[in-house]
Design a protein around this motif. Structure first.
Motif, PDB file in Angstrom:
ATOM      1  N   LEU A 367      -2.512 -36.811  -7.555  1.00  0.00           N
ATOM      2  CA  LEU A 367      -2.294 -35.586  -8.142  1.00  0.00           C
ATOM      3  C   LEU A 367      -1.816 -35.599  -9.685  1.00  0.00           C
ATOM      4  O   LEU A 367      -1.652 -34.516 -10.289  1.00  0.00           O
ATOM      5  N   SER A 368      -2.011 -36.688 -10.096  1.00  0.00           N
ATOM      6  CA  SER A 368      -1.808 -37.090 -11.652  1.00  0.00           C
ATOM      7  C   SER A 368      -3.141 -36.691 -12.398  1.00  0.00           C
ATOM      8  O   SER A 368      -3.379 -36.608 -13.501  1.00  0.00           O
ATOM      9  N   ASN A 369      -4.248 -36.617 -11.499  1.00  0.00           N
ATOM     10  CA  ASN A 369      -5.655 -36.342 -12.018  1.00  0.00           C
ATOM     11  C   ASN A 369      -6.224 -34.909 -11.720  1.00  0.00           C
ATOM     12  O   ASN A 369      -5.934 -34.602 -10.633  1.00  0.00           O
ATOM     13  N   LYS A 370      -6.709 -34.301 -12.703  1.00  0.00           N
ATOM     14  CA  LYS A 370      -7.046 -32.514 -12.539  1.00  0.00           C
ATOM     15  C   LYS A 370      -8.120 -32.603 -11.543  1.00  0.00           C
ATOM     16  O   LYS A 370      -8.050 -31.530 -10.693  1.00  0.00           O
ATOM     17  N   GLU A 371      -9.142 -33.543 -11.490  1.00  0.00           N
ATOM     18  CA  GLU A 371     -10.209 -33.540 -10.397  1.00  0.00           C
ATOM     19  C   GLU A 371      -9.821 -33.598  -9.116  1.00  0.00           C
ATOM     20  O   GLU A 371     -10.035 -32.801  -8.108  1.00  0.00           O
ATOM     21  N   ASP A 372      -8.888 -34.722  -9.078  1.00  0.00           N
ATOM     22  CA  ASP A 372      -8.472 -35.053  -7.604  1.00  0.00           C
ATOM     23  C   ASP A 372      -7.439 -33.765  -7.167  1.00  0.00           C
ATOM     24  O   ASP A 372      -7.673 -33.514  -5.977  1.00  0.00           O
ATOM     25  N   GLU A 373      -6.706 -33.184  -8.135  1.00  0.00           N
ATOM     26  CA  GLU A 373      -5.717 -32.012  -7.732  1.00  0.00           C
ATOM     27  C   GLU A 373      -6.733 -31.134  -7.139  1.00  0.00           C
ATOM     28  O   GLU A 373      -6.611 -30.398  -6.094  1.00  0.00           O
TER      29      GLU A 373
END
Length: 405
Positions: A367-373
């Protein structure tokens, strides 16, 4: 706190009293555990015969024993874990009793006398574990009472055979492959918080868990259940206990953590090990293991030998099955979803420590990564992951069943 029961001693000894064997000596004792599982061990000089029964109002587990001399300090059986009061002592010239008043409904999953390793004595081992209220009530009702004497309560094995250790209405058919799907965090423990949408990890893991359960329900010969199906806090030990009580063949814990480096993205599969594969795995396990602190679970340090008893490191065979499942997940995900470098890693995750249930922890993304979020919140991506995980599970299932996993 442990307290002695009343002691009754006759004023004069008869010839029969003189011929009677001396009391069994209980020379040491220890207690350890939490609100999911608690173990009591009493060291004895001889092997006694004992009976167990269950009482309510308040809920109690009673262990009736022959004449016994309790020679250990009262503090050694100070109530903790599942028990709010521990009492023991003589109840006459020929008998003694241990009374365990519980914090929540519980039963003895194991109650036996074992020979100690040195062969010089014995130990009474009482393993208590949480159960549903209806299971405890049934234990009380099904006991046989006759002439003031009591019979042993329903053994855990009998309850398990009926499929009701957690209050389930019917046993799972034989040969069914049982999967525990564990949605990480819950209740007061939000887990990580998404950087952009502020969505808590606990909501994401539950949504994925439900999607996976729905997908697995379409597979013949597979039964999947959730350790939690709502926004509730479960300690790590409770999660493991629920899986074992359902006789799970596989435990899958779902997470979506956060890292300090926001450029790292992709799924990761973890298995248990007392030595972490890398620094990131060690730090992640440390954070996940703190979930109990957030929820106020009892984390008092235990003596080494008791910790080994309660939190058995995964047996080599079980660990091999866990690794096999992790490899199937990586294989299923490759080319389909983003994976981090070295996607199968290992560390000392407490939620993976069921010694007899192959277990993996799946980080769906970070969740710290925008794409993963973005993908973690996407319903179609969620369904895709459920499909890929189902494919991995079905490939793992056949050899696992064939080899006893």
């Amino acid at each position: 706190m442990a307290a002695l029961l009343s002691l009754t001693v006759p004023e004069s000894a008869s010839a029969a009293d003189e011929d009677r064997e001396p009391p069994v000596l209980a020379y040491a004792a220890r207690i350890a555990g939490d609100r999911a599982r608690t173990r009591i061990v009493v060291d004895l000089d001889r092997k006694p015969v004992f009976e167990v029964r269950y009482l309510e109002k308040p809920d109690r587990i009673v262990v009736d024993l022959p004449a016994m001399a309790f020679a250990f300090p009262v503090e050694d059986l100070k109530a903790r874990g599942l028990f709010k009061d521990v009492r023991y002592g003589a109840i006459g010239a020929q008998s003694a009793r241990i009374v365990l008043t519980t914090e929540r409904p519980a039963q003895l999953a194991l109650a036996e006398v074992q020979a100690d390793e040195a062969g010089k004595g014995f130990r009474l081992v009482l393993d208590a574990e949480m159960v549903k209220r209806e299971v405890f009530d049934d234990l009380v009702k099904r006991q046989a009472w006759s002439g003031g004497k009591t019979a042993v309560g329903t053994p855990a094995a009998e309850a398990a055979a009926r499929g009701d250790r957690l209050g389930t209405s019917s046993p799972v058919p034989g040969g069914t492959f049982v999967i525990a799907i564990d949605a990480g965090h819950g209740g007061i423990d939000n887990g990580a918080i998404a950087a952009e949408t502020k969505t808590p990890e606990k909501d994401i893991t539950l949504a994925f868990a439900k999607a996976l359960q729905r997908r697995l329900a379409r597979e013949p010969g597979i039964f999947a259940f959730l350790t939690r199906d709502g926004d509730e806090f479960l300690s790590l030990s409770e999660r493991v206990t629920i899986a074992r009580q359902h006789h799970a063949n596989l435990f899958v814990s779902l997470h979506a953590d956060k890292l300090r480096q926001d450029n790292i993205r992709g799924a990761t599969v973890y298995t248990i090990s007392d030595k972490a594969s890398d620094k990131m795995a060690a730090e992640l396990a440390e954070r996940e293991n703190l979930a109990d602190v957030i929820g106020g679970a009892d984390l008092a340090t235990e003596p080494a030998e008791v910790t080994d008893i309660l939190l058995d490191f995964t047996r080599r065979e079980t660990q091999a099955f866990s690794v096999a499942m992790a490899e199937q997940v990586v294989s299923s995900f490759e080319g389909q979803v983003a994976l981090i470098n070295n996607p199968h890693r290992f560390a000392g995750f407490r939620v993976l420590q069921a010694h007899d249930v192959p277990s993996i922890l799946l980080e769906l993304g970070f969740l710290s990564n925008k794409e993963d979020e973005k993908v973690l919140l996407d319903e179609s991506w969620r369904e895709k992951i459920a499909e890929l995980l189902t494919a991995a599970i079905t490939r793992y299932r056949e050899p696992a069943l064939a080899n006893g996993g």
